[in-house]
Design an enzyme around this catalytic site. Sequence first.
Site, short mmCIF file in Angstrom:
data_model
loop_
_atom_site.label_atom_id
_atom_site.label_comp_id
_atom_site.label_asym_id
_atom_site.label_seq_id
_atom_site.Cartn_x
_atom_site.Cartn_y
_atom_site.Cartn_z
N SER A 9 49.53 -11.53 13.07
CA SER A 9 49.27 -10.60 14.17
C SER A 9 49.79 -11.22 15.46
CB SER A 9 47.76 -10.34 14.29
OG SER A 9 47.52 -9.62 15.48
N HIS A 34 52.06 -7.60 12.22
CA HIS A 34 50.98 -6.71 12.66
C HIS A 34 51.01 -6.65 14.19
CE1 HIS A 34 46.98 -4.79 12.20
NE2 HIS A 34 46.63 -5.47 13.29
N ASP A 36 49.22 -5.09 17.55
CA ASP A 36 48.00 -4.48 18.07
C ASP A 36 48.25 -3.77 19.39
OD1 ASP A 36 45.95 -5.26 16.16
OD2 ASP A 36 46.39 -7.31 16.79
N MET A 38 46.56 -1.82 22.43
CA MET A 38 45.25 -1.61 23.07
C MET A 38 45.45 -0.98 24.44
SD MET A 38 43.42 -5.19 22.16
CE MET A 38 43.59 -5.97 20.55
N HIS A 67 48.92 -1.11 14.74
CA HIS A 67 47.49 -0.80 14.75
C HIS A 67 47.13 -0.24 16.12
CE1 HIS A 67 43.17 -2.74 14.55
NE2 HIS A 67 43.13 -1.42 14.57
N MET A 69 44.78 0.88 18.80
CA MET A 69 43.39 0.87 19.29
C MET A 69 43.39 1.58 20.63
SD MET A 69 42.63 -3.00 18.14
CE MET A 69 44.37 -3.22 17.92
N MET A 138 38.15 -3.07 9.43
CA MET A 138 38.04 -4.02 10.54
C MET A 138 36.89 -4.99 10.25
SD MET A 138 40.43 -3.53 12.67
CE MET A 138 39.87 -4.76 13.88
N ASP A 176 41.37 -6.97 8.78
CA ASP A 176 41.86 -7.47 10.07
C ASP A 176 40.70 -8.01 10.89
OD1 ASP A 176 43.26 -7.85 12.44
OD2 ASP A 176 43.50 -5.72 12.88
C1 DX5 Z 1 41.61 -7.36 16.84
C2 DX5 Z 1 43.00 -7.10 16.32
C3 DX5 Z 1 43.47 -8.08 15.32
C4 DX5 Z 1 43.60 -9.49 15.85
C5 DX5 Z 1 43.04 -10.39 14.81
O1 DX5 Z 1 41.24 -6.30 17.63
O2 DX5 Z 1 43.06 -5.82 15.71
O3 DX5 Z 1 44.70 -7.70 14.71
O4 DX5 Z 1 44.92 -9.90 16.13
O5 DX5 Z 1 42.98 -11.67 15.32
P1 DX5 Z 1 42.26 -12.87 14.58
O6 DX5 Z 1 42.97 -13.05 13.25
O7 DX5 Z 1 42.46 -13.99 15.50
O8 DX5 Z 1 40.83 -12.48 14.39
ZN ZN Z 2 44.85 -5.36 14.45
#
Ligand code: DX5
Ligand code: ZN
Length: 230
Positions: A9, A34, A36, A38, A67, A69, A138, A176
């Site tokens: 990620s 991956h 993210d 946000m 992903h 969010m 999650m 994740d």
């Molecule tokens: C959290 C993200 C994850 C994050 C996980 O909101 O969706 O993808 O990168 O990070 P680790 O592996 O450090 O928990």
């Molecule tokens: Zn994620």
Amino acid sequence: MSDYKILPSILSADHGKLVEEALEVHLPGIDYLHVDIMDGHFVPNITFGPQVVASLKRHTPFHLDVHLMIDRVDEYIPQFAQAGADIITIHQEATRHLHRSLNLIREQGAKVGVTINPATPLENIRWVLEEVDLVLIMSVNPGFGGQAFIHSSLEKIRQLARWREEHRWSFIIEVDGGINEQTAPLVYEAGAEFLVAGNAIFGQPDRGAAIQRIRQAIEDQQSRKRTILT
Ligand code: DX5
Ligand code: ZN
């Protein structure tokens, strides 16, 4: 060939040199990144937009597992699909008409992913499971890397794997949040195939060695199991 994949990620990488960091994990067996997204509304953090996804697509060889969010997913799904997202995963909690939003991902030509927060029951996505390519469980509250794994997600993964078997569905189970050498064997054993890891990879000086340690932990657990069974 292994029956699971590790997905680094990029959230935990240095955002000032994302491409360079991504290329560091271009190693045998690592073919997805991956990403993210946000928005500061659905989760209390802000990351990247479609332009960054497009750059990662252009400058790295990875399939992109995006992903979202974010709120108002329908407005942004086309932009992320056009930017080159191979899988787009949306939160059940972020859209009022989940089925419609998932169809939109399909229409835009990306693989369809659905996800739920740790407090959301699996039942909330029961009636779309037939239509998706991937289900993300999650195992932390979304928003930040480096949080502790929430152990109740193991039972969710097990239940989802049971449903998949009963109904002969074929979606991938992804997990994740908080995945590291200790938790990876547990989620693998519970039935997850795509293991996302941020901090456990990009938080380490040698990313290749970090990935290898996670794989080794899974392999060690499997060989312990084989020894017990024989
Ligand atoms: C959290 C993200 C994850 C994050 C996980 O909101 O969706 O993808 O990168 O990070 P680790 O592996 O450090 O928990
Ligand atoms: Zn994620």
